[in-house]
Design a protein around this motif. Sequence first.
Motif, PDB file in Angstrom:
ATOM      1  N   ARG A  53       0.829  -1.207   0.000  1.00 16.38           N
ATOM      2  CA  ARG A  53       0.000   0.000   0.000  1.00 16.38           C
ATOM      3  C   ARG A  53       0.866   1.260   0.000  1.00 16.38           C
ATOM      4  NH1 ARG A  53      -5.320  -0.934   1.244  1.00 16.38           N
ATOM      5  NH2 ARG A  53      -5.848  -3.009   2.030  1.00 16.38           N
ATOM      6  N   PRO A  54       0.417   2.300  -0.697  1.00 15.04           N
ATOM      7  CA  PRO A  54       1.137   3.573  -0.654  1.00 15.04           C
ATOM      8  C   PRO A  54       1.113   4.164   0.751  1.00 15.04           C
ATOM      9  CG  PRO A  54      -0.475   3.532  -2.449  1.00 15.04           C
ATOM     10  CD  PRO A  54      -0.750   2.350  -1.583  1.00 15.04           C
ATOM     11  N   GLN A  55       2.088   5.034   1.024  1.00  7.70           N
ATOM     12  CA  GLN A  55       2.151   5.811   2.264  1.00  7.70           C
ATOM     13  C   GLN A  55       2.300   4.925   3.496  1.00  7.70           C
ATOM     14  OE1 GLN A  55      -0.978   8.824   2.415  1.00  7.70           O
ATOM     15  NE2 GLN A  55      -0.927   9.028   0.195  1.00  7.70           N
ATOM     16  N   THR A  56       2.990   3.777   3.336  1.00  8.97           N
ATOM     17  CA  THR A  56       3.284   2.959   4.507  1.00  8.97           C
ATOM     18  C   THR A  56       4.224   3.708   5.448  1.00  8.97           C
ATOM     19  OG1 THR A  56       2.975   0.934   3.239  1.00  8.97           O
ATOM     20  CG2 THR A  56       4.221   0.748   5.285  1.00  8.97           C
ATOM     21  N   THR A  57       5.234   4.370   4.875  1.00  2.00           N
ATOM     22  CA  THR A  57       6.160   5.156   5.683  1.00  2.00           C
ATOM     23  C   THR A  57       5.543   6.509   6.022  1.00  2.00           C
ATOM     24  OG1 THR A  57       8.088   4.105   4.695  1.00  2.00           O
ATOM     25  CG2 THR A  57       8.454   6.218   5.774  1.00  2.00           C
ATOM     26  N   ARG A  58       5.550   6.860   7.320  1.00  2.00           N
ATOM     27  CA  ARG A  58       4.993   8.139   7.748  1.00  2.00           C
ATOM     28  C   ARG A  58       6.038   9.047   8.368  1.00  2.00           C
ATOM     29  NH1 ARG A  58      -0.601   6.035  10.660  1.00  2.00           N
ATOM     30  NH2 ARG A  58      -1.776   5.653   8.738  1.00  2.00           N
ATOM     31  N   LYS A  59       7.106   8.461   8.900  1.00  2.00           N
ATOM     32  CA  LYS A  59       8.126   9.241   9.580  1.00  2.00           C
ATOM     33  C   LYS A  59       9.469   9.055   8.881  1.00  2.00           C
ATOM     34  CE  LYS A  59       5.941   8.292  14.069  1.00  2.00           C
ATOM     35  NZ  LYS A  59       6.162   7.726  15.416  1.00  2.00           N
ATOM     36  N   GLY A  60      10.321  10.064   8.999  1.00  2.00           N
ATOM     37  CA  GLY A  60      11.672   9.923   8.492  1.00  2.00           C
ATOM     38  C   GLY A  60      12.470   8.999   9.394  1.00  2.00           C
ATOM     39  N   VAL A  61      12.789   7.807   8.901  1.00  2.00           N
ATOM     40  CA  VAL A  61      13.503   6.806   9.688  1.00  2.00           C
ATOM     41  C   VAL A  61      14.964   6.795   9.280  1.00  2.00           C
ATOM     42  CG1 VAL A  61      13.677   4.356  10.239  1.00  2.00           C
ATOM     43  CG2 VAL A  61      11.426   5.406   9.914  1.00  2.00           C
ATOM     44  N   ARG A  62      15.862   6.852  10.238  1.00  2.00           N
ATOM     45  CA  ARG A  62      17.297   6.818   9.943  1.00  2.00           C
ATOM     46  C   ARG A  62      17.843   5.405  10.127  1.00  2.00           C
ATOM     47  NH1 ARG A  62      18.704  11.989  13.675  1.00  2.00           N
ATOM     48  NH2 ARG A  62      17.599  13.562  12.475  1.00  2.00           N
ATOM     49  N   GLY A  63      18.492   4.916   9.082  1.00  2.00           N
ATOM     50  CA  GLY A  63      19.173   3.637   9.149  1.00  2.00           C
ATOM     51  C   GLY A  63      20.662   3.834   8.979  1.00  2.00           C
ATOM     52  N   ILE A  64      21.459   3.097   9.727  1.00  2.00           N
ATOM     53  CA  ILE A  64      22.898   3.341   9.822  1.00  2.00           C
ATOM     54  C   ILE A  64      23.668   2.161   9.249  1.00  2.00           C
ATOM     55  CG2 ILE A  64      24.798   3.866  11.401  1.00  2.00           C
ATOM     56  CD1 ILE A  64      22.326   4.639  13.384  1.00  2.00           C
ATOM     57  N   SER A  65      24.558   2.447   8.297  1.00  2.00           N
ATOM     58  CA  SER A  65      25.391   1.425   7.686  1.00  2.00           C
ATOM     59  C   SER A  65      26.854   1.773   7.909  1.00  2.00           C
ATOM     60  CB  SER A  65      25.101   1.341   6.181  1.00  2.00           C
ATOM     61  OG  SER A  65      26.004   0.459   5.538  1.00  2.00           O
ATOM     62  N   ASN A  66      27.569   0.911   8.610  1.00  2.00           N
ATOM     63  CA  ASN A  66      28.999   1.092   8.860  1.00  2.00           C
ATOM     64  C   ASN A  66      29.788   0.152   7.964  1.00  2.00           C
ATOM     65  OD1 ASN A  66      28.871   2.941  11.261  1.00  2.00           O
ATOM     66  ND2 ASN A  66      27.713   1.210  12.075  1.00  2.00           N
ATOM     67  N   GLN A  67      30.647   0.735   7.131  1.00  2.00           N
ATOM     68  CA  GLN A  67      31.492  -0.037   6.221  1.00  2.00           C
ATOM     69  C   GLN A  67      32.927   0.423   6.409  1.00  2.00           C
ATOM     70  OE1 GLN A  67      30.177  -2.456   4.100  1.00  2.00           O
ATOM     71  NE2 GLN A  67      28.173  -2.053   5.021  1.00  2.00           N
ATOM     72  N   GLY A  68      33.684  -0.287   7.263  1.00  2.00           N
ATOM     73  CA  GLY A  68      35.067   0.090   7.508  1.00  2.00           C
ATOM     74  C   GLY A  68      35.166   1.472   8.123  1.00  2.00           C
ATOM     75  N   ASP A  69      35.804   2.398   7.393  1.00  2.00           N
ATOM     76  CA  ASP A  69      36.003   3.747   7.928  1.00  2.00           C
ATOM     77  C   ASP A  69      34.923   4.715   7.471  1.00  2.00           C
ATOM     78  OD1 ASP A  69      36.664   3.942   5.292  1.00  2.00           O
ATOM     79  OD2 ASP A  69      38.604   4.926   5.597  1.00  2.00           O
ATOM     80  N   THR A  70      33.796   4.188   6.967  1.00  2.00           N
ATOM     81  CA  THR A  70      32.707   5.062   6.533  1.00  2.00           C
ATOM     82  C   THR A  70      31.416   4.713   7.267  1.00  2.00           C
ATOM     83  OG1 THR A  70      32.040   3.625   4.697  1.00  2.00           O
ATOM     84  CG2 THR A  70      33.703   5.300   4.241  1.00  2.00           C
ATOM     85  N   GLN A  71      30.615   5.733   7.499  1.00  2.00           N
ATOM     86  CA  GLN A  71      29.290   5.541   8.106  1.00  2.00           C
ATOM     87  C   GLN A  71      28.255   6.308   7.286  1.00  2.00           C
ATOM     88  OE1 GLN A  71      27.826   7.360  12.014  1.00  2.00           O
ATOM     89  NE2 GLN A  71      28.070   5.201  12.610  1.00  2.00           N
TER      90      GLN A  71
END
Length: 314
Positions: A53-71
């Motif tokens: 369904r459209p508009q499932t996401t309502r809030k800005g969700v932050r997801g974090i990916s750490n790859q070696g020396d980068t985030q």
Amino acid sequence: MKDITSQYMNADGQPTPVNTRAGFVAIVGKPNVGKSTLLNSLLGVKIAPTSPRPQTTRKGVRGISNQGDTQLIFVDTPGLHRPKDALGKYMNGEVQNALADVDAVVWVVDLRHPPTDEDSMVARSIRDLPRPLTVVGNKLDVSKYPEEALRLYTALLEGRTHETQSVMLSAQNDVNKVAQLRTALAANLPENPFFFPVGAASDQSREQWAAEILREEAMKKLRDELPYAVATRVTSWTERQDGLQRIEAEIVVDRAGHKGMVIGAGGKQLGAIGAATRKQLEVFLNTKVFLGVQVIVIPGWREDQEALRELGYE
């Protein structure tokens, strides 16, 4: 955005080295193009709800990916659309807030269809942003004319003078292409200490995360317009000595007549929603979960600013 989350510590509580790269990437697009699916694939773990369904996401969700020396901190946003109520205005505001303070933008489009007015609205909001932009043509595996569709989408950015690139993939299935996209985004990050501890997957609390899983399952099972009149929240979470997680939650509807529809005959509908939610929670938490769900009515909550704040839309 950044001053709220700047912790600059690794998992041991020590400052991260100064020769690291870290930054924020907004994921934008109209409703139902696969933004949350792409986010979960980029992270390798589910933090954002998904449904057909459209508009499932309502809030800005932050997801974090750490790859070696980068985030990489990905900011999943609601689908940009023409709002019909205060909730819709809040959701569009989440998109604009995300775009105001990020280092790069990913625009997700659906390669199965040509651009719509909503796609044009998204394009206008990002065309002149002075930061790198990647157009991600999603649902490549089910698109008949992907190259032509992507050309039409990129044409909406005519006049843009800042760095722009594009890629076609299936966010759900193309593991290698998603990994390549993540690597390309990480390469353009500015030099910064890490904003989150290494090992963190999201800035959501466990209660917020569980409430979103519950809402996802409700949206999958409820028909017609009812899913958009539903909100969810976790009211308590306790852990027993044997490891059992006891979670109490509420499904909020805006009309008394909707309560019975969510519960269903003999409680069957509510039972199915609760069982599917509990199954997801047990998989991700890797432990047994007791989930108690009640349905309550807050009349007209989508137009009530105080109710929106109480439900976390602020």
